[in-house]
Design a protein around this motif. Structure first.
Motif, PDB file in Angstrom:
ATOM      1  N   ALA A  86      -1.945   5.570  -2.565  1.00  0.00           N
ATOM      2  CA  ALA A  86      -0.757   4.777  -2.206  1.00  0.00           C
ATOM      3  C   ALA A  86      -1.135   3.594  -1.320  1.00  0.00           C
ATOM      4  N   HIS A  87      -2.039   3.830  -0.341  1.00  0.00           N
ATOM      5  CA  HIS A  87      -2.386   2.730   0.583  1.00  0.00           C
ATOM      6  C   HIS A  87      -3.175   1.633  -0.146  1.00  0.00           C
ATOM      7  N   VAL A  88      -3.912   2.007  -1.197  1.00  0.00           N
ATOM      8  CA  VAL A  88      -4.639   1.001  -1.975  1.00  0.00           C
ATOM      9  C   VAL A  88      -3.644   0.151  -2.765  1.00  0.00           C
ATOM     10  N   PHE A  89      -2.661   0.814  -3.344  1.00  0.00           N
ATOM     11  CA  PHE A  89      -1.598   0.071  -4.026  1.00  0.00           C
ATOM     12  C   PHE A  89      -0.921  -0.917  -3.063  1.00  0.00           C
ATOM     13  N   GLU A  90      -0.645  -0.458  -1.851  1.00  0.00           N
ATOM     14  CA  GLU A  90       0.003  -1.342  -0.858  1.00  0.00           C
ATOM     15  C   GLU A  90      -0.845  -2.576  -0.591  1.00  0.00           C
ATOM     16  N   ASN A  91      -2.153  -2.383  -0.495  1.00  0.00           N
ATOM     17  CA  ASN A  91      -3.057  -3.528  -0.275  1.00  0.00           C
ATOM     18  C   ASN A  91      -3.002  -4.511  -1.446  1.00  0.00           C
ATOM     19  N   ILE A  92      -2.950  -3.966  -2.648  1.00  0.00           N
ATOM     20  CA  ILE A  92      -2.914  -4.834  -3.839  1.00  0.00           C
ATOM     21  C   ILE A  92      -1.589  -5.610  -3.868  1.00  0.00           C
ATOM     22  N   ILE A  93      -0.496  -4.903  -3.594  1.00  0.00           N
ATOM     23  CA  ILE A  93       0.829  -5.571  -3.565  1.00  0.00           C
ATOM     24  C   ILE A  93       0.820  -6.684  -2.528  1.00  0.00           C
ATOM     25  N   ASP A  94       0.312  -6.388  -1.319  1.00  0.00           N
ATOM     26  CA  ASP A  94       0.277  -7.392  -0.241  1.00  0.00           C
ATOM     27  C   ASP A  94      -0.581  -8.596  -0.629  1.00  0.00           C
ATOM     28  N   TYR A  95      -1.662  -8.323  -1.375  1.00  0.00           N
ATOM     29  CA  TYR A  95      -2.536  -9.413  -1.822  1.00  0.00           C
ATOM     30  C   TYR A  95      -1.736 -10.411  -2.667  1.00  0.00           C
ATOM     31  N   TYR A  96      -0.940  -9.902  -3.603  1.00  0.00           N
ATOM     32  CA  TYR A  96      -0.172 -10.799  -4.476  1.00  0.00           C
ATOM     33  C   TYR A  96       0.986 -11.467  -3.725  1.00  0.00           C
ATOM     34  N   GLU A 106       0.843 -12.341  -0.578  1.00  0.00           N
ATOM     35  CA  GLU A 106       0.187 -13.428   0.170  1.00  0.00           C
ATOM     36  C   GLU A 106      -0.174 -14.599  -0.740  1.00  0.00           C
ATOM     37  N   LYS A 107      -0.448 -14.305  -2.000  1.00  0.00           N
ATOM     38  CA  LYS A 107      -0.770 -15.357  -2.973  1.00  0.00           C
ATOM     39  C   LYS A 107       0.503 -16.006  -3.542  1.00  0.00           C
ATOM     40  N   ASN A 108       1.657 -15.544  -3.040  1.00  0.00           N
ATOM     41  CA  ASN A 108       2.949 -16.060  -3.499  1.00  0.00           C
ATOM     42  C   ASN A 108       3.118 -15.863  -5.003  1.00  0.00           C
ATOM     43  N   ASP A 109       2.786 -14.641  -5.433  1.00  0.00           N
ATOM     44  CA  ASP A 109       2.917 -14.293  -6.850  1.00  0.00           C
ATOM     45  C   ASP A 109       3.788 -13.037  -6.958  1.00  0.00           C
ATOM     46  N   LEU A 157      11.000  -8.070  -2.701  1.00  0.00           N
ATOM     47  CA  LEU A 157      10.582  -9.057  -3.696  1.00  0.00           C
ATOM     48  C   LEU A 157      11.746  -9.510  -4.567  1.00  0.00           C
ATOM     49  N   TYR A 158      12.620  -8.577  -4.925  1.00  0.00           N
ATOM     50  CA  TYR A 158      13.807  -8.968  -5.689  1.00  0.00           C
ATOM     51  C   TYR A 158      14.714  -9.875  -4.847  1.00  0.00           C
TER      52      TYR A 158
END
Length: 468
Positions: A35-45, A47-50, A78-79
């Motif tokens: 779950a925490h890895v998923f959170e990092n991936i979500i935060d990455y996008y 921050e990239k404004n995607d 996000l919604y």
């Protein structure tokens, strides 16, 4: 888990996680992520404004971790930012089924209601969140914002103070409190609050800064400068305090010191167009027109829409007698701020100096339309008509000026002069009495404009009678 599934249980570089996720999507595989890895991936996008990619990750995350509320909250956020409000509500409903006592659900729901301008519903959600939250100050801030949105600044102040009781170091609350007091035009209360706050926390640069702003607004500029100096002492790189200190020094006509204060902001942040413009104005007041023009030009280079800087260039040229050139810059200023009476006044004056009386008259007409309380504009407007030997228009202009400024002795004395020049002696004597009643000490204005009236025995007798 199938044999060809991969499992990534441990923390790794976020970029590696993103690459693995993208590889999984590309290959249409099914990897397992903590779950925490998923959170990092979500935060990455994020921050990239995607947001589209971030929502795609959340779909995978929810599928693998259906009971983790954090993913549904991120989905709702996000919604919200992508303005898909029905979907945001739906995500929060799912989150509430899993964790009905999670305060963030109600905070986010309140944010959606705020976008919809349903302030009462927003407040209801925030009060629920307040009952559930471990830390109250951020929710108290949100409640204050909701009251501001409703125009209820009194209640906003109440909750901002509660916020500061919960967390004295909440600088957003300090600034918002200053804003609310400013809207209510209660600077004295603002000063009292910040002085009491400083007694409890003398090292709060934000409190000293807001105290300085409050003093500035009630024109206690020396005290404002002292407060800004304390803010700067605590936070040396506080560029806003240097800038506002410069503004207070300008009000005290300490232009050299103001220039130094403005220039100090450059040590801590890139130059702003507004700061260059303020420096230009100081040099203008010092009648150093080359330096002033140089800074005004730097200002418009950074922000070509800054009307004040274009106007400033025009003023420097006007001062040097370059009236035709100044007009170009006044027109540039008016392009960006067509409702500014000062710009129209400067243009009217430049046209007058160029003997273009029709253009001058039109510009003065615009000045008094935008600012009918500008006595100087009414006088100058009428003078242009006088030079065109249009006494009827002079009289109409001043009569209209008096309607808007019934206490202006200057307008009455000018009115008397025009009436005499037009041969309306009885009306002139009647208006003279009104002028003398308004301010007898300014009767010299009548003789300044029409010196020959000093030999008029009737006028002299009326003035002497009022004096006695």
């Amino acid at each position: 888990m199938e044999e060809d599934d991969f499992e990534f249980e441990f923390s790794e570089d976020p970029k590696q996680s993103v690459e693995r996720f993208e590889e999984m999507v590309r290959n249409k595989d099914q990897y397992f992520f903590d779950a925490h890895v998923f959170e990092n991936i979500i935060d990455y996008y994020i921050e990239k404004n995607d947001p589209v990619k971030a929502l795609q990750v959340i779909d995978y995350a929810v599928a693998q971790h259906p009971f983790v509320v954090a993913f549904l909250l991120k989905e709702a956020q996000l919604y919200l930012v992508t303005n898909n409000l029905p979907a945001a509500f739906e995500s929060l409903e799912k989150a509430e089924l899993l964790e009905p006592s999670e305060a963030d659900i109600f905070v986010l729901r309140a944010s959606i209601y705020e976008v919809l301008e349903r302030h009462d519903d927003a407040l209801e959600c925030l009060f629920k969140a307040l009952e559930m939250a471990d830390e109250a100050d951020e929710i108290l801030m949100q409640i204050a914002y909701a009251y501001q949105g409703m125009g209820d600044y009194e209640e906003a102040i109440s909750y901002l103070k509660r916020c500061l009781e919960s967390n004295m170091e909440n600088q957003d609350a300090l600034y918002e409190l200053a804003f609310c007091y400013d809207v209510l035009d209660r600077q004295e209360e603002s000063i009292q609050f910040y002085e009491q706050y400083i007694d409890s926390d003398p090292y709060s640069f934000a409190a000293w800064y807001n105290l300085g702003n409050a003093y500035h607004k009630i024109e206690l500029h020396e005290k404002a400068i002292d407060a800004y100096d304390y803010a700067i002492l605590i936070k040396e790189n506080f560029s806003s305090a240097y800038f506002n200190k410069g503004n207070s020094l300008v009000q005290l006509e300490k232009y050299e010191e103001a220039i130094e204060a403005y220039k100090q902001t450059f040590e801590f942040e890139p130059p702003h167009a507004q700061t260059y413009c303020a420096i230009g104005e100081c040099y203008e007041k010092l009648e150093k027109m080359d330096e002033a023009r140089s800074y005004y030009k730097k200002s418009v280079k950074l922000d070509s829409d800054l009307a004040d800087a274009w106007y400033g260039i025009g003023v420097t040229l006007d001062f040097e007698g370059r009236y035709f050139e100044s007009l170009h810059y006044y027109k540039k200023a008016l392009k960006f701020d067509s409702e500014n009476p000062d710009y129209w006044f400067a243009m009217a004056d430049a046209y007058y100096k160029l003997k273009k009386l029709d253009e001058s008259e039109k510009a003065y007409e615009k000045v008094v339309e935008l600012n009918p309380l500008d006595i100087e504009a009414w006088l100058d407007f009428s003078s242009v008509a006088f030079e065109q030997e249009n006494l009827k228009k002079c009289i109409e202009i001043i009569a209209e000026g008096i309607k808007n400024n019934p206490e202006s002795a200057e307008l009455y004395y000018r009115f008397v002069a025009y009436l005499f020049a037009d041969g309306q002696y009885n009306e002139a004597l009647l208006q003279l009495q009104k002028a003398l009643n308004t301010d007898i000490d300014k009767h010299y204005l009548l003789f300044e404009y029409l010196p020959q009236l000093q030999n008029n025995k009737v006028i002299v007798d009326i003035i002497n009678r009022f004096r006695s």
